[in-house]
Design a protein around this motif. Structure first.
Motif, PDB file in Angstrom:
ATOM      1  N   SER A 186      -0.510   4.799  -0.938  1.00 21.18           N
ATOM      2  CA  SER A 186      -1.716   4.262  -1.465  1.00 21.18           C
ATOM      3  C   SER A 186      -1.796   3.890  -2.751  1.00 21.18           C
ATOM      4  N   HIS A 187      -0.970   4.489  -3.730  1.00 18.26           N
ATOM      5  CA  HIS A 187      -0.847   4.113  -5.012  1.00 18.26           C
ATOM      6  C   HIS A 187      -0.495   2.542  -5.221  1.00 18.26           C
ATOM      7  N   ASN A 188       0.714   2.375  -4.294  1.00 19.37           N
ATOM      8  CA  ASN A 188       1.405   1.153  -4.416  1.00 19.37           C
ATOM      9  C   ASN A 188       0.391   0.056  -4.192  1.00 19.37           C
ATOM     10  N   ASN A 189      -0.470   0.467  -3.003  1.00 17.35           N
ATOM     11  CA  ASN A 189      -1.451  -0.562  -2.377  1.00 17.35           C
ATOM     12  C   ASN A 189      -2.627  -1.001  -3.360  1.00 17.35           C
ATOM     13  N   TYR A 190      -2.830   0.136  -4.237  1.00 15.98           N
ATOM     14  CA  TYR A 190      -3.923   0.127  -5.231  1.00 15.98           C
ATOM     15  C   TYR A 190      -3.333  -0.934  -6.283  1.00 15.98           C
ATOM     16  N   SER A 191      -2.126  -0.620  -6.879  1.00 17.70           N
ATOM     17  CA  SER A 191      -1.461  -1.394  -7.797  1.00 17.70           C
ATOM     18  C   SER A 191      -1.603  -2.786  -7.311  1.00 17.70           C
ATOM     19  N   LEU A 192      -1.016  -3.166  -6.160  1.00 19.38           N
ATOM     20  CA  LEU A 192      -0.844  -4.431  -5.650  1.00 19.38           C
ATOM     21  C   LEU A 192      -2.138  -5.120  -5.584  1.00 19.38           C
TER      22      LEU A 192
END
Length: 120
Positions: free
Chosen positions: A39-45
């Motif tokens: 979820s954190h990686n998707n938010y950053s992207l």
């Protein structure tokens, strides 16, 4: 004698079920950690994509303003989108004949993941 056998079997059954419960709990904890990381990686992207889109539309609006101020006269110009990209615009015969985004620097991956290479 029979009473002792029953007690020893009960302890083994409790231990086995406790181990299963602990393993299931650990599995849920690992799944939760992976979900949070994903979820954190998707938010950053998504944040990077939104910022890039905002930069592009700001440059696009600036280009349209410049074209409108010159009353669609023949012209060619560049507008900086960000540090790595420019928008090339060309107007001829009252129409936009070129509207192109070009990279001005080499692309570098934004990744902190280690890469394993196998050499023969």
């Amino acid at each position: 004698m029979e009473h002792k056998k029953r007690e020893s079997r009960a302890i083994i059954n409790i231990g086995t079920s406790l181990m299963v419960v602990i393993l299931i709990g650990l599995a849920f904890a690992v799944i939760a950690a992976l979900t949070i990381s994903s979820s954190h990686n998707n938010y950053s992207l998504s944040k990077k994509l939104a910022d890039h889109t905002d930069e592009y539309y700001a440059a696009s609006n600036e280009a349209y303003d410049r074209i409108a101020k010159t009353d669609w006269a023949d012209q060619e110009f560049q507008i900086d989108i960000n540090d790595n990209q420019v928008l090339n615009v060309q107007v001829s015969d009252g129409q936009i004949s070129k509207w192109q985004v070009e990279n001005t620097s080499d692309w570098e991956a934004d990744s902190s993941q280690p890469v394993i290479t196998i050499m023969d």
